[in-house]
Design a protein around this motif. Structure first.
Motif, PDB file in Angstrom:
ATOM      1  N   GLU A 116       0.806  -1.220   0.000  1.00 50.96           N
ATOM      2  CA  GLU A 116       0.000   0.000   0.000  1.00 50.96           C
ATOM      3  C   GLU A 116       0.843   1.275   0.000  1.00 50.96           C
ATOM      4  N   HIS A 117       2.176   1.091   0.023  1.00 54.71           N
ATOM      5  CA  HIS A 117       3.083   2.248   0.082  1.00 54.71           C
ATOM      6  C   HIS A 117       2.768   3.124   1.300  1.00 54.71           C
ATOM      7  N   VAL A 118       2.620   2.459   2.439  1.00 58.66           N
ATOM      8  CA  VAL A 118       2.297   3.126   3.707  1.00 58.66           C
ATOM      9  C   VAL A 118       3.513   3.054   4.621  1.00 58.66           C
ATOM     10  N   PRO A 119       3.977   4.177   5.173  1.00 58.48           N
ATOM     11  CA  PRO A 119       5.105   4.125   6.108  1.00 58.48           C
ATOM     12  C   PRO A 119       4.741   3.359   7.377  1.00 58.48           C
ATOM     13  N   VAL A 120       5.746   2.758   8.017  1.00 60.07           N
ATOM     14  CA  VAL A 120       5.558   2.020   9.262  1.00 60.07           C
ATOM     15  C   VAL A 120       6.340   2.707  10.377  1.00 60.07           C
ATOM     16  N   VAL A 121       5.676   2.896  11.500  1.00 61.89           N
ATOM     17  CA  VAL A 121       6.307   3.438  12.701  1.00 61.89           C
ATOM     18  C   VAL A 121       6.109   2.422  13.814  1.00 61.89           C
ATOM     19  N   THR A 122       7.175   2.036  14.493  1.00 60.20           N
ATOM     20  CA  THR A 122       7.092   1.004  15.522  1.00 60.20           C
ATOM     21  C   THR A 122       6.924   1.614  16.899  1.00 60.20           C
ATOM     22  N   ARG A 123       6.005   1.042  17.688  1.00 55.19           N
ATOM     23  CA  ARG A 123       5.792   1.497  19.059  1.00 55.19           C
ATOM     24  C   ARG A 123       5.995   0.345  20.028  1.00 55.19           C
ATOM     25  N   GLY A 124       6.925   0.531  20.959  1.00 59.44           N
ATOM     26  CA  GLY A 124       7.121  -0.425  22.039  1.00 59.44           C
ATOM     27  C   GLY A 124       6.650   0.200  23.332  1.00 59.44           C
ATOM     28  N   GLY A 125       7.600   0.722  24.108  1.00 51.08           N
ATOM     29  CA  GLY A 125       7.227   1.414  25.338  1.00 51.08           C
ATOM     30  C   GLY A 125       6.702   2.820  25.105  1.00 51.08           C
ATOM     31  N   GLY A 126       6.974   3.386  23.926  1.00 56.81           N
ATOM     32  CA  GLY A 126       6.475   4.735  23.635  1.00 56.81           C
ATOM     33  C   GLY A 126       7.203   5.830  24.369  1.00 56.81           C
ATOM     34  N   HIS A 127       8.484   5.596  24.708  1.00 58.00           N
ATOM     35  CA  HIS A 127       9.223   6.562  25.528  1.00 58.00           C
ATOM     36  C   HIS A 127      10.171   7.459  24.746  1.00 58.00           C
ATOM     37  N   SER A 128      10.119   7.426  23.435  1.00 57.97           N
ATOM     38  CA  SER A 128      11.012   8.293  22.676  1.00 57.97           C
ATOM     39  C   SER A 128      10.808   9.750  23.077  1.00 57.97           C
ATOM     40  N   TYR A 129      11.916  10.437  23.395  1.00 57.51           N
ATOM     41  CA  TYR A 129      11.819  11.840  23.810  1.00 57.51           C
ATOM     42  C   TYR A 129      11.371  12.749  22.670  1.00 57.51           C
ATOM     43  N   VAL A 130      11.453  12.277  21.431  1.00 58.70           N
ATOM     44  CA  VAL A 130      11.030  13.090  20.297  1.00 58.70           C
ATOM     45  C   VAL A 130       9.762  12.540  19.649  1.00 58.70           C
ATOM     46  N   GLY A 131       9.095  11.606  20.306  1.00 58.98           N
ATOM     47  CA  GLY A 131       7.856  11.056  19.769  1.00 58.98           C
ATOM     48  C   GLY A 131       8.049  10.236  18.519  1.00 58.98           C
ATOM     49  N   ALA A 132       9.182   9.550  18.410  1.00 60.05           N
ATOM     50  CA  ALA A 132       9.490   8.804  17.195  1.00 60.05           C
ATOM     51  C   ALA A 132       8.635   7.568  17.017  1.00 60.05           C
ATOM     52  N   SER A 133       7.819   7.201  18.007  1.00 54.57           N
ATOM     53  CA  SER A 133       6.979   6.012  17.888  1.00 54.57           C
ATOM     54  C   SER A 133       5.532   6.351  17.548  1.00 54.57           C
ATOM     55  N   THR A 134       5.328   7.520  16.921  1.00 55.52           N
ATOM     56  CA  THR A 134       4.022   7.852  16.363  1.00 55.52           C
ATOM     57  C   THR A 134       4.244   8.753  15.166  1.00 55.52           C
ATOM     58  N   ALA A 135       3.192   8.954  14.369  1.00 51.35           N
ATOM     59  CA  ALA A 135       3.314   9.794  13.178  1.00 51.35           C
ATOM     60  C   ALA A 135       1.926  10.142  12.669  1.00 51.35           C
ATOM     61  N   THR A 136       1.851  11.189  11.875  1.00 48.94           N
ATOM     62  CA  THR A 136       0.570  11.608  11.296  1.00 48.94           C
ATOM     63  C   THR A 136       0.254  10.868  10.017  1.00 48.94           C
ATOM     64  N   ALA A 137       1.190  10.091   9.498  1.00 47.17           N
ATOM     65  CA  ALA A 137       0.967   9.325   8.276  1.00 47.17           C
ATOM     66  C   ALA A 137       1.433   7.894   8.486  1.00 47.17           C
ATOM     67  N   GLY A 138       0.765   6.953   7.814  1.00 43.44           N
ATOM     68  CA  GLY A 138       1.193   5.569   7.899  1.00 43.44           C
ATOM     69  C   GLY A 138       0.500   4.803   8.999  1.00 43.44           C
ATOM     70  N   VAL A 139       1.079   3.668   9.371  1.00 39.29           N
ATOM     71  CA  VAL A 139       0.511   2.791  10.382  1.00 39.29           C
ATOM     72  C   VAL A 139       1.492   2.656  11.540  1.00 39.29           C
ATOM     73  N   VAL A 140       0.982   2.806  12.753  1.00 43.18           N
ATOM     74  CA  VAL A 140       1.774   2.553  13.952  1.00 43.18           C
ATOM     75  C   VAL A 140       1.669   1.071  14.279  1.00 43.18           C
ATOM     76  N   LEU A 141       2.802   0.415  14.355  1.00 45.16           N
ATOM     77  CA  LEU A 141       2.867  -1.015  14.621  1.00 45.16           C
ATOM     78  C   LEU A 141       3.136  -1.188  16.117  1.00 45.16           C
ATOM     79  N   ASP A 142       2.106  -1.560  16.855  1.00 39.60           N
ATOM     80  CA  ASP A 142       2.149  -1.622  18.324  1.00 39.60           C
ATOM     81  C   ASP A 142       2.565  -3.027  18.766  1.00 39.60           C
ATOM     82  N   LEU A 143       3.664  -3.099  19.529  1.00 43.64           N
ATOM     83  CA  LEU A 143       4.238  -4.384  19.942  1.00 43.64           C
ATOM     84  C   LEU A 143       3.880  -4.797  21.362  1.00 43.64           C
ATOM     85  N   ARG A 144       3.062  -4.037  22.045  1.00 42.64           N
ATOM     86  CA  ARG A 144       2.919  -4.256  23.485  1.00 42.64           C
ATOM     87  C   ARG A 144       2.342  -5.619  23.868  1.00 42.64           C
ATOM     88  N   SER A 145       1.686  -6.285  22.943  1.00 46.10           N
ATOM     89  CA  SER A 145       1.186  -7.632  23.251  1.00 46.10           C
ATOM     90  C   SER A 145       2.268  -8.696  23.131  1.00 46.10           C
TER      91      SER A 145
END
Length: 508
Positions: A116-145
């Motif tokens: 789909e040509h969609v960017p992927v952003v990975t989220r683990g603990g979500g503690h990046s000081y610059v918010g690198a584990s979220t984005a306004t485009a693409g899909v956030v891939l949540d690993l917490r499970s």
């Protein structure tokens, strides 16, 4: 929230262009211990996501292909799914959050994103000081499970899911009398801290968190699942140990060596500000002779009322805290105004340092701004004076600010410089700049980062670089985090993710 069961129950067979495909079988490695362990699952037939109309990603089809869920704006679970540890990023609304149930889900999301040509952003603990584990485009891939943790008594290694929280790792291994060397924030994700290095109270004795890694399960940008170690995908294995997160692949499981954990001696020494220069000089001098069993920080701080403080906080693994406290005071040439010495079980010390109210909970979400310096040698008098002046300026403004030294000598320095991607094997100390704007109503994000930047200028003559786990919102400064490893890391990223699927302003 869209789940595979709900979509299929509603008639997923009617989805345009859907088909049945088999997931890639799990590899034998740290991520293959089963859903209850390190987050993997047996392969099963899955619906292949179809392309949405006019280039719009078909999130419904993606949900039908997962055992996890897909949260979209407006669905019940979306707000909790998209939140990070820092409320500064609450305004960011990603198009979708895929909460993966296991490694096969991770691979499916990545294959979908490629088509789909969609960017992927990975989220683990979500503690990046610059918010690198979220984005306004693409899909956030949540690993917490993917949070399973298993200890193997025979090899004394742990298999850890890529989405596990550090406090859960400590608790699970602590029940077996074991631990890994790692940080103090309990709610941080194991993958984030490991990918960047991992500095903490057992570092001088057992090395960085990444030094304990013997293998990793990774899903790369082509959607393949790989087991990487010293013999397989050696460049990728090298990059995953200190090269920073969210750019080489998605780690779904780790295998790590563990060490024994019993009692820990802890000490906190406080001094008046007038003695700050002597304390910093003495603490640095002590590191030259301090045994590996000890680790400490030296903190200089201003609070919201303009009060200045000096504190040395440390631990002695299975040792006497009084002896090390006395050696530090002797090196400084002055006794502390107050000293607190304790000897307690390892997990009790971990919980206190992690900000955990009990063995399950950890500190609530908070705003934190951070920066760093790497010092290769003991700072001379002019450098100490420049640092103290920076903290004093903050105090005159009656705003909170912390400059905290952390020890890097000991075991980390005995790992060969080329063995991992962590670039600071020859460093003496790391300095963390930290601002907690919530402590002062008048202190804004821009103001806090302006102070950190002024600290960089003050220490530029002596600073060799920065620590990648303390990223700042200035992508142009990326080379400073990677030192001599910058070029090799860029080459590895271009090799494993040539289309830059893992998207971030802070990726190499």
């Amino acid at each position: 929230m869209l789940s595979r069961r709900a979509v299929l129950g509603a008639g997923a067979a009617a989805l345009t262009g859907s088909a049945i495909a088999s997931a890639r079988p799990a590899s034998a490695g740290p991520g293959s211990a089963g859903p209850a362990e390190a987050g993997s699952a047996p392969a099963r037939p899955r619906a292949r996501p179809a392309t949405g109309r006019r280039g719009t990603p078909n999130w419904t089809a993606l949900a039908a292909s997962l055992d996890g869920t897909v949260d979209l704006p407006g669905t019940a679970g979306y707000d909790s799914a998209r939140q990070l540890a820092d409320p500064r990023f609450d305004h960011i609304r990603p198009p979708a959050v895929a909460r993966c149930a296991h490694a096969a889900d991770v691979a499916e999301v990545i294959r979908f994103a490629r088509r789909e040509h969609v960017p992927v952003v990975t989220r683990g603990g979500g503690h990046s000081y610059v918010g690198a584990s979220t984005a306004t485009a693409g899909v956030v891939l949540d690993l917490r499970s993917l949070a399973g943790i298993r200890y193997d008594w025979g090899s004394q290694t742990a298999s850890i899911g890529g989405g596990a929280r550090l406090i859960d790792v400590y608790n699970r291994l602590g029940a077996a009398g074991r631990a890994i060397p790692s940080g103090s924030c309990g709610s941080v994700g194991i993958s984030g801290i490991t990918l960047g290095g991992g500095i903490g109270m057992a570092s001088a004795k057992y090395g960085l968190t990444c030094d304990s890694v013997t293998a990793a399960e990774v899903v790369t940008a082509d959607g393949s699942r790989r087991t990487v170690d010293a013999d397989r995908d050696r460049d990728l294995f090298w990059a995953l140990r200190g090269g920073g997160g969210s750019q080489f692949g998605v780690v779904t499981g780790w295998r790590m060596r563990t060490h024994r954990s019993t009692s820990v001696g802890s000490f906190v020494l406080t001094y008046p500000w007038r003695d700050a220069a002597r304390v910093v000089a003495g603490w640095q001098a002590r590191l030259a002779a301090a045994p590996d069993e000890t680790w400490s920080t030296c903190q200089l701080a201003s609070d919201a009322r303009g009060r200045l403080s000096v504190r040395i906080s440390g631990v002695v693994l299975e040792g006497d805290p009084a002896a090390e406290a006395a050696e530090i005071a002797r090196a400084a040439g002055i006794d502390p105004a107050d000293a607190k010495l304790e000897r307690r079980p390892h997990l009790d010390v971990v919980h206190d340092r992690a900000g955990c109210a009990d063995r399950e909970g950890c500190a609530e979400r908070s705003i934190q701004l951070a920066g760093s310096e790497i010092f290769r040698t003991v700072l001379p008098g002019p450098a100490i004076a420049a640092l103290l002046a920076a903290v004093e300026r903050r105090a005159r403004e009656r705003k909170p600010g912390i400059a905290k030294f952390k020890r890097l000598t000991g075991a980390p320095s005995r790992v060969a410089p080329e063995a991992t991607a962590f670039p600071w094997r020859d460093a003496h100390t790391m300095l963390q700049w930290l601002v907690l704007p919530a402590d002062s109503g008048s202190s804004s994000e821009s103001d806090g980062y302006a102070w950190i930047e002024s600290g960089h200028r003050a220490m530029s003559r002596w600073s060799a670089g920065r620590y990648v786990n303390y990223l700042e919102p200035s992508p142009a400064s990326l080379p400073r985090y990677y030192g001599a490893n910058f070029s090799r890391l860029r080459w590895i990223r271009a090799t494993v993710d040539p289309q830059a699927l893992f998207r971030s302003p802070y990726a190499l």
